[in-house]
Design a protein around this motif. Sequence first.
Motif, short mmCIF file in Angstrom:
data_model
loop_
_atom_site.label_atom_id
_atom_site.label_comp_id
_atom_site.label_asym_id
_atom_site.label_seq_id
_atom_site.Cartn_x
_atom_site.Cartn_y
_atom_site.Cartn_z
N LYS A 22 0.83 -1.21 0.00
CA LYS A 22 0.00 0.00 0.00
C LYS A 22 0.86 1.25 0.00
N TYR A 23 1.93 1.23 0.79
CA TYR A 23 2.86 2.35 0.83
C TYR A 23 4.16 1.92 0.16
N ALA A 24 4.05 1.67 -1.13
CA ALA A 24 5.18 1.16 -1.91
C ALA A 24 6.30 2.20 -1.99
N VAL A 25 7.51 1.71 -2.05
CA VAL A 25 8.67 2.58 -2.21
C VAL A 25 9.23 2.41 -3.61
N LYS A 26 10.05 3.36 -4.03
CA LYS A 26 10.56 3.37 -5.39
C LYS A 26 11.95 2.77 -5.52
N ASP A 27 12.62 2.55 -4.39
CA ASP A 27 14.02 2.11 -4.42
C ASP A 27 14.24 1.07 -3.32
N ALA A 28 14.87 -0.05 -3.68
CA ALA A 28 15.15 -1.10 -2.71
C ALA A 28 16.09 -0.62 -1.61
N ARG A 29 16.81 0.45 -1.86
CA ARG A 29 17.76 0.99 -0.87
C ARG A 29 17.12 2.03 0.02
N VAL A 30 15.79 2.01 0.14
CA VAL A 30 15.07 3.10 0.80
C VAL A 30 15.55 3.36 2.22
N PHE A 31 15.83 2.32 3.00
CA PHE A 31 16.26 2.55 4.38
C PHE A 31 17.66 3.19 4.42
N ASP A 32 18.52 2.81 3.51
CA ASP A 32 19.84 3.45 3.43
C ASP A 32 19.71 4.92 3.06
N LEU A 33 18.81 5.23 2.14
CA LEU A 33 18.61 6.61 1.72
C LEU A 33 18.04 7.44 2.86
N ILE A 34 17.11 6.85 3.62
CA ILE A 34 16.52 7.56 4.75
C ILE A 34 17.57 7.82 5.83
N ARG A 35 18.37 6.80 6.12
CA ARG A 35 19.43 6.96 7.15
C ARG A 35 20.44 8.02 6.73
N ALA A 36 20.76 8.09 5.45
CA ALA A 36 21.70 9.11 4.97
C ALA A 36 21.15 10.51 5.25
N GLY A 37 19.83 10.68 5.08
CA GLY A 37 19.23 11.97 5.39
C GLY A 37 19.31 12.28 6.87
N TRP A 38 19.04 11.30 7.71
CA TRP A 38 19.15 11.51 9.15
C TRP A 38 20.58 11.86 9.56
N ASP A 39 21.54 11.21 8.92
CA ASP A 39 22.94 11.51 9.21
C ASP A 39 23.25 12.98 8.92
N ARG A 40 22.78 13.45 7.76
CA ARG A 40 23.02 14.84 7.38
C ARG A 40 22.33 15.81 8.34
N ALA A 41 21.19 15.37 8.91
CA ALA A 41 20.44 16.22 9.83
C ALA A 41 20.97 16.13 11.26
N GLY A 42 21.98 15.30 11.48
CA GLY A 42 22.55 15.16 12.83
C GLY A 42 21.73 14.30 13.75
N LEU A 43 20.91 13.40 13.18
CA LEU A 43 20.05 12.53 13.99
C LEU A 43 20.46 11.07 13.91
N ALA A 44 21.69 10.83 13.56
CA ALA A 44 22.16 9.45 13.37
C ALA A 44 22.00 8.61 14.63
N ASP A 45 22.16 9.22 15.79
CA ASP A 45 22.13 8.45 17.04
C ASP A 45 20.79 8.53 17.77
N ALA A 46 19.80 9.18 17.18
CA ALA A 46 18.49 9.29 17.84
C ALA A 46 17.74 7.97 17.68
N PRO A 47 17.34 7.33 18.78
CA PRO A 47 16.65 6.02 18.67
C PRO A 47 15.30 6.13 17.97
N TYR A 48 14.51 7.15 18.32
CA TYR A 48 13.19 7.33 17.71
C TYR A 48 13.26 8.46 16.70
N ARG A 49 12.94 8.11 15.44
CA ARG A 49 12.87 9.10 14.37
C ARG A 49 11.70 8.69 13.47
N PRO A 50 10.69 9.52 13.34
CA PRO A 50 9.54 9.12 12.53
C PRO A 50 9.87 9.03 11.05
N LEU A 51 9.36 8.01 10.40
CA LEU A 51 9.45 7.92 8.95
C LEU A 51 8.36 8.75 8.28
#
Length: 402
Positions: A22-51
């Motif tokens: 239902k909530y299909a993604v466009k790229d199999a690497r979606v979690f890596d891409l999301i984590r890269a954004g969090w890293d740039r935002a300085g949230l790499a170590d935050a346990p809870y981060r909403p998708l």
Amino acid sequence: MIKEGTATYVDGQGPVIPFTGKYAVKDARVFDLIRAGWDRAGLADAPYRPLRIEFELTTKCNDTCPSCGMGALSLQAGRSLTDGQLDHLVSEFESIALPSVAITGGEPFVATRALLRFMDRARGTVDISKLTTNGVWGSERRCGPTFDRLVAHGLLDNRLFVPLLMVSIGEQTTPLDRVCRIIHHVVTEFSHRELNIAVSSLADPADREHKIYPLMRLYEETYGGFPHDRVHSTMRVYLENERLEDQALIHRPGRTSVAKWMDHCYDCFAPTVGAYVLPTALLKASGDLYACAAFNVPEKLRFGNIFAEPLREVIARTNRSSYVATVREGGGLKALHRVIPRAETEKMTCGSFCGSCSLLIDAYEQRTGERGPGGPALPMVNVDTLWSRLAATRAGRDNACG
């Protein structure tokens, strides 16, 4: 129809298959891409981060469903987010590299100007993974042009998620032929790689009579075979919301033990795409942010107000909650068995997962001495007052910078 729960992909638990769910993604690497954004935002170590954050674009609605769990108001009594508030949201979402939003109401399409403005501002910054509607705009005159405007304002320009249009039916008075027309337009004009369609069918828990069945019959009478391979289904019942004094009394036959709800609770904090987008937070039109997006989320899961403080601080406060940490680290409400004896939760009864969560928060406080997952209750301040304070703060900053 495509049953809810199909194609569930959890971070770290196997490969992701793009364009499924239902909530299909466009790229199999979606979690890596999301984590890269969090890293740039300085949230790499935050346990809870909403998708995703599900937010109320407006509290206005053209309908008056007695059991509405969102507390929608009439066109006269409700309010829509202002241009300044919408721009502020996009800025705050960008500050934490939020992957996606879901837009709800009220009814978003009675605030079309605000909807299209947000879509313009959000394009390239945060995906719109879901847009919920009652289908009021599905008339023969409005349906096609409305889709054209949505596309022109970026509906199909998501980076990570295939957008989903969710049409809700239940107590709504929208004629079913309008819902049928919306479904038919999606399945004939867009591929599953461009736009997905879902029907959320809500029923009275006392009789569980769903409108989805007459909807399918009408579609087949009008257009031929129902597109079961394209339409995602969500079949639920109306639930009580502790924040809504005027909500109609909802009678749910039978009472289930909290222990049973705990044992069957899914992990709402595990990063998930496909069937669901998790974790998802709820943002009310007032600016109040809740750690869970269920319509009847317990009030004690409110951790701050995005119009009164930076979203980053609200996320940080959520991460300081030992209740949230216990549930998140233990894979759902079942983790609380370690804190609250099963003998106690077997005696507690309620009618929903959220009802059990509310009872468990109180029991958790009693067991641990914590006053509330988010600390002391946050003060209730009128949203217009909050926004004026924020505007004044910004003006002060601008003056200080010359």
